[in-house]
Design a protein around this motif. Sequence first.
Motif, PDB file in Angstrom:
ATOM      1  N   ASP A   1       0.867  -1.274  -0.028  1.00  0.00           N
ATOM      2  CA  ASP A   1       0.108   0.056  -0.056  1.00  0.00           C
ATOM      3  C   ASP A   1       0.817   1.080   0.083  1.00  0.00           C
ATOM      4  N   THR A   2       2.027   1.134   0.711  1.00  0.00           N
ATOM      5  CA  THR A   2       2.614   2.390   0.928  1.00  0.00           C
ATOM      6  C   THR A   2       3.578   2.591  -0.271  1.00  0.00           C
ATOM      7  N   MET A   3       3.815   1.979  -1.231  1.00  0.00           N
ATOM      8  CA  MET A   3       4.602   1.583  -2.483  1.00  0.00           C
ATOM      9  C   MET A   3       4.155   1.787  -3.772  1.00  0.00           C
ATOM     10  N   PRO A   4       3.118   2.416  -4.151  1.00  0.00           N
ATOM     11  CA  PRO A   4       2.635   2.400  -5.573  1.00  0.00           C
ATOM     12  C   PRO A   4       3.780   2.845  -6.301  1.00  0.00           C
ATOM     13  N   TRP A   5       3.866   2.738  -7.595  1.00  0.00           N
ATOM     14  CA  TRP A   5       4.837   3.540  -8.592  1.00  0.00           C
ATOM     15  C   TRP A   5       4.031   4.629  -9.426  1.00  0.00           C
ATOM     16  N   ARG A   6       4.845   5.556  -9.796  1.00  0.00           N
ATOM     17  CA  ARG A   6       4.261   6.828 -10.372  1.00  0.00           C
ATOM     18  C   ARG A   6       4.329   6.604 -11.901  1.00  0.00           C
ATOM     19  N   LEU A   7       3.254   6.975 -12.597  1.00  0.00           N
ATOM     20  CA  LEU A   7       3.266   7.115 -13.913  1.00  0.00           C
ATOM     21  C   LEU A   7       2.708   8.506 -14.204  1.00  0.00           C
ATOM     22  N   ASP A   8       3.458   9.179 -15.061  1.00  0.00           N
ATOM     23  CA  ASP A   8       3.344  10.690 -15.381  1.00  0.00           C
ATOM     24  C   ASP A   8       2.684  10.816 -16.928  1.00  0.00           C
TER      25      ASP A   8
ATOM     26  N   PRO B   1      -0.916   8.531  -3.245  1.00  0.00           N
ATOM     27  CA  PRO B   1       0.536   8.523  -3.767  1.00  0.00           C
ATOM     28  C   PRO B   1       1.241   7.487  -2.711  1.00  0.00           C
ATOM     29  N   ALA B   2       2.635   7.330  -3.039  1.00  0.00           N
ATOM     30  CA  ALA B   2       3.506   6.467  -2.358  1.00  0.00           C
ATOM     31  C   ALA B   2       3.679   7.467  -1.209  1.00  0.00           C
ATOM     32  N   THR B   3       4.169   6.707  -0.088  1.00  0.00           N
ATOM     33  CA  THR B   3       4.997   7.098   1.143  1.00  0.00           C
ATOM     34  C   THR B   3       5.914   6.714   1.269  1.00  0.00           C
ATOM     35  N   GLN B   4       6.357   5.438   0.703  1.00  0.00           N
ATOM     36  CA  GLN B   4       7.727   4.906   0.714  1.00  0.00           C
ATOM     37  C   GLN B   4       8.261   4.659  -0.453  1.00  0.00           C
ATOM     38  N   PHE B   5       9.815   4.983  -0.389  1.00  0.00           N
ATOM     39  CA  PHE B   5      10.250   5.033  -1.919  1.00  0.00           C
ATOM     40  C   PHE B   5      11.348   4.124  -2.024  1.00  0.00           C
TER      41      PHE B   5
END
Length: 671
Positions: free
Chosen positions: A249-256, A288-292
């Motif tokens: 849950d904390t680590m979805p990845w971003r798509l721009d 959004p992610a909270t862990q990267f």
Amino acid sequence: MKAAFPVTAIALPLAAVLGLSVAPGPKKVHAAQAAVTWSHNVAPIVYKNCTACHHVGGSGPFSLLTYRDAQRWGTMMQQVTTSRYMPPWLPEPGHGDFQDNRRLSAADIATIKAWVAAGMPQGDAADAPKAPVYTSEWQLGPPDLILSVASPTQVPASGPDVFENFVLPANLSSTKWIRAMEIKPGSPQVVHHANVILDRTAALRRAHPADWQRGIPGMDITVDSGQNFDPDSHFLFWKPDSTALVEPDTMPWRLDPGNDLILNMHLKPTGRVEQIQARIGLYFASKPATQFPMLLQLEHDSTLDIPAGDAHFVVEDSLTLPEAVDVLAVYPHAHYLGRRMEGFAKLPGGETKWLVLVPDWDIERQAIYRLSKPLPLPKGTVLHMRYTYDNSAGNPRNPHTPAVRVRGGNNSTDEMGHLWLQVLPTENAGKDARMPLEKAWMSNRLRKDPSDPTALFNLASMDTEAGEYTEAGKLYTQALATKPNDPRVLTGLGTAQSLSGDTAAAQASFQAAVTADPNYADARFDLAKINLQRNNLAAAEAQFQTIVQLNPNDFAAQDGLGSAQLAQGKSDVAAATFDAVLKADPANFDALYNRGQIAAAASDLATAEADMVRALAVHPDADAERTLAIILASQNRFAAALPHMQAAARLAPADEETKRLLGRLQAELQR
Ligand code: HEC
């Protein structure tokens, strides 16, 4: 009765030798053996470990879903499980503890063996677990977005393996966070494995304008991660028994907007011509992610030069961790000559922890290994990889007979040696906690190859982000020595120059980038922006216009266009530009703010007020707060204006004009 006596007398010492307990022991062992059935004992093992591939339409050559199937293949099942040929699983036990470990336990192997020895009885069919169902439906239900390869690809009936890269533009109009992804590659018999790579700058598509829709050959592809610091973070990998990839849950990845997915596929001819057309289903996260996390790589491909016949060629690399991390997953990778792969960590206290050990590598069986639980490594830990290659005739996977000299490279006839790790910094949260790792990694690359343009570029980008523009400029210039006229490097250099205040030099760099690659929207955008900043308004307008023509959904360019028009006094044209943006993207801050400004200048205070209020609902901004306060005050609505002027003063405490206006407003309210 009599006959039984001596038999027991003999059996007792035997039982003792075998370590069996005396009394009910032998009887129990016998009972259990007799009871080994498909339904009760074997089906649970096969359903858990085999049928993900061995079902109709799966990658395995036959189904093992029913008793009849299993009975037919029983003897072979016993052979391949005893030899550990099946299920495919490379890591050596005891050297890393992995999720979905496919290695069978000794007890499971013994059960299959006992079942075959007993004549493969079915047992009570009602006792069998329900067979798993494998469908061609999306595993997680209908995806939020489905991307498809443009047209089907034909895989020839025979010949060498095919390595193809397909570009899938995401065509988003706003940023999405991806919580899960399912790759449907087409046919699992043909597609051996697939990797999804995020191309933040659409670099591959731009580099292959004519053929990106058809597929671009290449075994391993690399793209850089774009202008802002945001390194690759997730293993997006598919093999025939993969389930949909669900991230924590904390680590979805971003798509721009503007990002492409690249589907890198390993295809195997099957004996007949096959058509495949892959699809990718994406599921959006609500937050959004909270862990990267981040992917780190050990490698030393430049030392890969393996003489023909050499059976013990070693490649090593190491990297010291500048900060504490958790290791989440590992991905060892080589081509056909890799044999033994060791990945381990030496802790500052001297202790060694295994990351992974593959005693007999087989590219056909490669996989991502996710750790059962995160492995914490303190700052100062040294990560090591040590891979051994076998380029002799004794390597059954050597593609060349007789052996030939093999060097590092992307083709399947070249070699490679990578150990990828997914790590999560544990001392700091946030995206930038990864920067020290990136710096250590890139500096390590530079140590191995002082002219490594990727390392120079990434280090320069980090210096830019840290405000060290002179140092950044030096590194970019060094990178240009190996990659002259590289549009990305030129754009980076321009950014560093622009931020250091040398706008003339920046303009020249951006111009050179656009000349080198006229389709590179980032460079064109930066060039337009610097022209706007330097008051070359007509040039800026023309450049923004070109970007908008190429990509009507580029709202930042549309906003730039409107600003360039506005700065030239063409308020009506500018207002129309902002109207168009807001039609497609109603929460576009810049368009709302600028249209509000135009309305205010035209004394259309109602529109001006509405736009500023909407802009401020997008995000806080000192200028918008102050403008709104002025709009309200000019209608003598001083009490309503006050909180906005106060907000402006809070957001921009150093702004003298805001302070002066706030004082005047307060004085007005006293009266
Ligand atoms: C990841 C997918 C996968 C899993 C899991 C898997 N198999 Fe296989 N299996 C294959 C493929 C692909 C082949 C054919 C190519 C090969 O031999 O690698 C195969 C071949 C076989 C064969 C034929 C071997 C030969 O020599 O022709 C047997 C028997 C077999 N599997 C049994 C099993 C059993 C039993 C399990 C579970 C304990 C299992 N497999 C799990 C993919 C899988």
